[in-house]
Motif scaffolding. Structure first.
Motif, PDB file in Angstrom:
ATOM      1  N   LEU A 143       0.828  -1.204   0.000  1.00  0.00           N
ATOM      2  CA  LEU A 143       0.000   0.000   0.000  1.00  0.00           C
ATOM      3  C   LEU A 143       0.866   1.260   0.000  1.00  0.00           C
ATOM      4  O   LEU A 143       0.566   2.237  -0.702  1.00  0.00           O
ATOM      5  CB  LEU A 143      -0.930  -0.007   1.213  1.00  0.00           C
ATOM      6  CG  LEU A 143      -2.085  -1.011   1.154  1.00  0.00           C
ATOM      7  CD1 LEU A 143      -2.776  -1.111   2.503  1.00  0.00           C
ATOM      8  CD2 LEU A 143      -3.085  -0.617   0.067  1.00  0.00           C
ATOM      9  N   LYS A 202       1.021   4.100  -2.876  1.00  0.00           N
ATOM     10  CA  LYS A 202       0.829   5.532  -2.622  1.00  0.00           C
ATOM     11  C   LYS A 202       1.974   6.348  -3.200  1.00  0.00           C
ATOM     12  O   LYS A 202       1.760   7.439  -3.754  1.00  0.00           O
ATOM     13  CB  LYS A 202       0.725   5.778  -1.111  1.00  0.00           C
ATOM     14  CG  LYS A 202       0.176   7.146  -0.766  1.00  0.00           C
ATOM     15  CD  LYS A 202      -1.258   7.306  -1.258  1.00  0.00           C
ATOM     16  CE  LYS A 202      -1.866   8.629  -0.846  1.00  0.00           C
ATOM     17  NZ  LYS A 202      -3.228   8.798  -1.393  1.00  0.00           N
ATOM     18  N   GLU A 250      -7.907   9.042 -11.079  1.00  0.00           N
ATOM     19  CA  GLU A 250      -9.028   8.949 -10.138  1.00  0.00           C
ATOM     20  C   GLU A 250      -9.453   7.498  -9.922  1.00  0.00           C
ATOM     21  O   GLU A 250      -9.702   7.071  -8.788  1.00  0.00           O
ATOM     22  CB  GLU A 250     -10.212   9.763 -10.662  1.00  0.00           C
ATOM     23  CG  GLU A 250     -11.425   9.722  -9.746  1.00  0.00           C
ATOM     24  CD  GLU A 250     -12.619  10.472 -10.325  1.00  0.00           C
ATOM     25  OE1 GLU A 250     -13.685  10.453  -9.693  1.00  0.00           O
ATOM     26  OE2 GLU A 250     -12.477  11.073 -11.421  1.00  0.00           O
ATOM     27  N   GLU A 268      -6.923   5.734  -7.814  1.00  0.00           N
ATOM     28  CA  GLU A 268      -7.077   6.141  -6.410  1.00  0.00           C
ATOM     29  C   GLU A 268      -8.213   5.376  -5.747  1.00  0.00           C
ATOM     30  O   GLU A 268      -8.108   4.944  -4.590  1.00  0.00           O
ATOM     31  CB  GLU A 268      -7.344   7.642  -6.336  1.00  0.00           C
ATOM     32  CG  GLU A 268      -7.593   8.169  -4.938  1.00  0.00           C
ATOM     33  CD  GLU A 268      -6.340   8.197  -4.077  1.00  0.00           C
ATOM     34  OE1 GLU A 268      -6.454   7.991  -2.855  1.00  0.00           O
ATOM     35  OE2 GLU A 268      -5.250   8.423  -4.634  1.00  0.00           O
ATOM     36  N   ARG A 269      -9.305   5.180  -6.481  1.00  0.00           N
ATOM     37  CA  ARG A 269     -10.447   4.429  -5.934  1.00  0.00           C
ATOM     38  C   ARG A 269     -10.060   2.979  -5.659  1.00  0.00           C
ATOM     39  O   ARG A 269     -10.451   2.404  -4.646  1.00  0.00           O
ATOM     40  CB  ARG A 269     -11.625   4.497  -6.900  1.00  0.00           C
ATOM     41  CG  ARG A 269     -12.250   5.879  -7.023  1.00  0.00           C
ATOM     42  CD  ARG A 269     -13.306   5.913  -8.105  1.00  0.00           C
ATOM     43  NE  ARG A 269     -14.429   5.041  -7.763  1.00  0.00           N
ATOM     44  CZ  ARG A 269     -15.391   4.715  -8.635  1.00  0.00           C
ATOM     45  NH1 ARG A 269     -15.340   5.141  -9.890  1.00  0.00           N
ATOM     46  NH2 ARG A 269     -16.378   3.935  -8.253  1.00  0.00           N
ATOM     47  N   TRP A 307      -6.968   1.895  -5.045  1.00  0.00           N
ATOM     48  CA  TRP A 307      -6.051   1.914  -3.909  1.00  0.00           C
ATOM     49  C   TRP A 307      -6.823   2.073  -2.601  1.00  0.00           C
ATOM     50  O   TRP A 307      -6.522   1.402  -1.607  1.00  0.00           O
ATOM     51  CB  TRP A 307      -5.044   3.050  -4.075  1.00  0.00           C
ATOM     52  CG  TRP A 307      -3.998   3.073  -3.000  1.00  0.00           C
ATOM     53  CD1 TRP A 307      -2.787   2.430  -3.012  1.00  0.00           C
ATOM     54  CD2 TRP A 307      -4.069   3.755  -1.744  1.00  0.00           C
ATOM     55  NE1 TRP A 307      -2.112   2.667  -1.838  1.00  0.00           N
ATOM     56  CE2 TRP A 307      -2.871   3.473  -1.043  1.00  0.00           C
ATOM     57  CE3 TRP A 307      -5.017   4.563  -1.145  1.00  0.00           C
ATOM     58  CZ2 TRP A 307      -2.616   3.983   0.224  1.00  0.00           C
ATOM     59  CZ3 TRP A 307      -4.772   5.073   0.113  1.00  0.00           C
ATOM     60  CH2 TRP A 307      -3.578   4.786   0.791  1.00  0.00           C
ATOM     61  N   SER A 308      -7.816   2.958  -2.579  1.00  0.00           N
ATOM     62  CA  SER A 308      -8.617   3.167  -1.369  1.00  0.00           C
ATOM     63  C   SER A 308      -9.381   1.909  -0.989  1.00  0.00           C
ATOM     64  O   SER A 308      -9.489   1.568   0.196  1.00  0.00           O
ATOM     65  CB  SER A 308      -9.590   4.333  -1.583  1.00  0.00           C
ATOM     66  OG  SER A 308      -8.897   5.539  -1.822  1.00  0.00           O
ATOM     67  N   THR A 309      -9.904   1.207  -1.991  1.00  0.00           N
ATOM     68  CA  THR A 309     -10.610  -0.051  -1.724  1.00  0.00           C
ATOM     69  C   THR A 309      -9.682  -1.077  -1.096  1.00  0.00           C
ATOM     70  O   THR A 309     -10.034  -1.747  -0.119  1.00  0.00           O
ATOM     71  CB  THR A 309     -11.200  -0.616  -3.034  1.00  0.00           C
ATOM     72  OG1 THR A 309     -12.169   0.294  -3.553  1.00  0.00           O
ATOM     73  CG2 THR A 309     -11.864  -1.975  -2.799  1.00  0.00           C
ATOM     74  N   GLU A 316      -6.948  -0.434   0.539  1.00  0.00           N
ATOM     75  CA  GLU A 316      -6.555   0.017   1.871  1.00  0.00           C
ATOM     76  C   GLU A 316      -7.613  -0.364   2.899  1.00  0.00           C
ATOM     77  O   GLU A 316      -7.294  -0.784   4.012  1.00  0.00           O
ATOM     78  CB  GLU A 316      -6.338   1.526   1.878  1.00  0.00           C
ATOM     79  CG  GLU A 316      -5.861   2.066   3.228  1.00  0.00           C
ATOM     80  CD  GLU A 316      -5.784   3.570   3.278  1.00  0.00           C
ATOM     81  OE1 GLU A 316      -4.887   4.093   3.959  1.00  0.00           O
ATOM     82  OE2 GLU A 316      -6.624   4.234   2.611  1.00  0.00           O
ATOM     83  N   GLU A 317      -8.871  -0.226   2.513  1.00  0.00           N
ATOM     84  CA  GLU A 317      -9.966  -0.553   3.426  1.00  0.00           C
ATOM     85  C   GLU A 317     -10.135  -2.058   3.600  1.00  0.00           C
ATOM     86  O   GLU A 317     -10.531  -2.527   4.675  1.00  0.00           O
ATOM     87  CB  GLU A 317     -11.266   0.051   2.901  1.00  0.00           C
ATOM     88  CG  GLU A 317     -11.286   1.574   2.916  1.00  0.00           C
ATOM     89  CD  GLU A 317     -12.514   2.135   2.226  1.00  0.00           C
ATOM     90  OE1 GLU A 317     -13.366   1.326   1.775  1.00  0.00           O
ATOM     91  OE2 GLU A 317     -12.633   3.370   2.127  1.00  0.00           O
ATOM     92  N   ARG A 338     -11.472  -2.852 -10.868  1.00  0.00           N
ATOM     93  CA  ARG A 338     -12.163  -2.548  -9.608  1.00  0.00           C
ATOM     94  C   ARG A 338     -13.423  -3.401  -9.459  1.00  0.00           C
ATOM     95  O   ARG A 338     -13.723  -3.899  -8.376  1.00  0.00           O
ATOM     96  CB  ARG A 338     -12.520  -1.065  -9.546  1.00  0.00           C
ATOM     97  CG  ARG A 338     -13.124  -0.657  -8.203  1.00  0.00           C
ATOM     98  CD  ARG A 338     -13.238   0.849  -8.086  1.00  0.00           C
ATOM     99  NE  ARG A 338     -13.741   1.213  -6.771  1.00  0.00           N
ATOM    100  CZ  ARG A 338     -15.022   1.280  -6.457  1.00  0.00           C
ATOM    101  NH1 ARG A 338     -15.948   0.996  -7.368  1.00  0.00           N
ATOM    102  NH2 ARG A 338     -15.406   1.618  -5.236  1.00  0.00           N
TER     103      ARG A 338
END
Length: 207
Positions: free
Chosen positions: A67, A71, A98, A101-102, A104-106, A108-109, A166
Motif C-alpha cells: 500500500l 501511494k 481517479e 485512487e479508488r 487503492w482506497s478499496t 486500503e480498506e 475494480r
C-alpha cells in the motif's frame, strides 16, 4: 573482476610459466603456458552478469508495504500529471488517476483483496506513471503532436481496464449477492408471498 583478483590471477599465470621453464621447458613454451593458465583462471573467476527481473508481489508480501509503495506511485503520477499542458490528454490521464485512487482506497480498506490485485501494484501503476512521464517530457520539448492521439487512446483504454479491475475485486461479492437473492426469491415464492399465487391469496384473505 576486482583488481586484487586480477593481480592474483596474473601472478599465478607468471608462476606457472616460470615453473614450466625451470623444469626443462624453453622460454617460448613457458610464456605460452603461462598465458593459457592466466586465461583459464580468468575464465573460471570472471564476474557473472546479473539480470534484474521485475516480479509480482508474492503471497507472503507485506500488505502495508504494498500500500505504501502504491501511494508513492500515485504521488509520482501526480507530479507528472500536473505538468501536462494539453487539456484533452490531461482529462484522460486525470480520469485514470481517479480510478486508480479508488482502487487503492478499496484495497486500503479491505487488504484481503490486495493479492488478487497484485498486477495493480507490480504493473499498472508503474507503467501508467512511466507513460505519463515520457509524454510530459515530449510536451516539455514540444514534440508531442504526433503522439498526442496515441497517448489519449491508451489512457482511455487504461481507464476502462481500471474500471473492470475494480469491479473484479467485488466479483465474489456480486456472486454471493446473486445467490442470496435467488434463495430469497425461491423462499418467497414457496410461501406464496410473490409470484402468480399472490393476487389470488390476497383476494381470498379479503373474503
Amino acid at each position: 573482476m576486482k583488481r586484487q583478483a586480477l593481480l592474483a590471477t596474473g601472478a599465478l599465470g607468471i608462476v606457472g610459466g616460470a615453473l614450466i621453464y625451470l623444469f626443462g621447458g624453453n622460454m617460448m613454451v613457458s610464456i605460452v603456458c603461462g598465458m593459457i593458465l592466466f586465461l583459464l583462471l580468468w575464465f573460471i573467476n570472471r564476474p557473472q552478469r546479473t539480470v534484474t527481473v521485475a516480479v509480482k508481489p508474492s503471497e507472503g508480501a507485506d500488505e502495508e508495504s504494498l500500500l505504501k509503495e502504491g501511494k508513492k506511485q500515485l504521488c509520482f503520477i501526480d507530479d507528472y500529471l500536473s505538468k501536462i499542458q494539453d487539456e484533452s490528454v490531461y482529462a484522460e490521464a486525470a480520469s485514470v488517476r481517479e480510478k486508480m485512487e479508488r482502487i487503492w482506497s478499496t484495497l486500503e480498506e479491505e487488504p484481503q483483496r490486495i493479492h488478487p490485485a497484485a498486477d495493480f501494484f507490480s504493473y499498472y501503476l508503474p507503467v501508467f506513471g512511466s507513460i505519463l512521464a515520457r509524454y510530459s517530457k515530449l510536451e516539455e520539448n514540444r514534440v508531442e503532436s504526433e503522439s498526442k492521439e496515441m497517448v489519449r487512446k491508451v489512457f482511455f483504454d487504461i481507464g476502462e481496464a481500471m474500471e473492470r479491475l475494480r469491479e473484479s475485486l467485488f466479483e465474489n461479492d456480486i456472486l454471493d449477492l446473486s445467490a442470496d437473492i435467488k434463495v430469497m426469491n425461491q423462499s418467497l415464492q414457496s410461501a406464496g408471498l410473490i409470484g402468480s399465487n399472490w393476487p389470488s391469496q390476497q383476494k381470498g384473505n379479503g373474503r
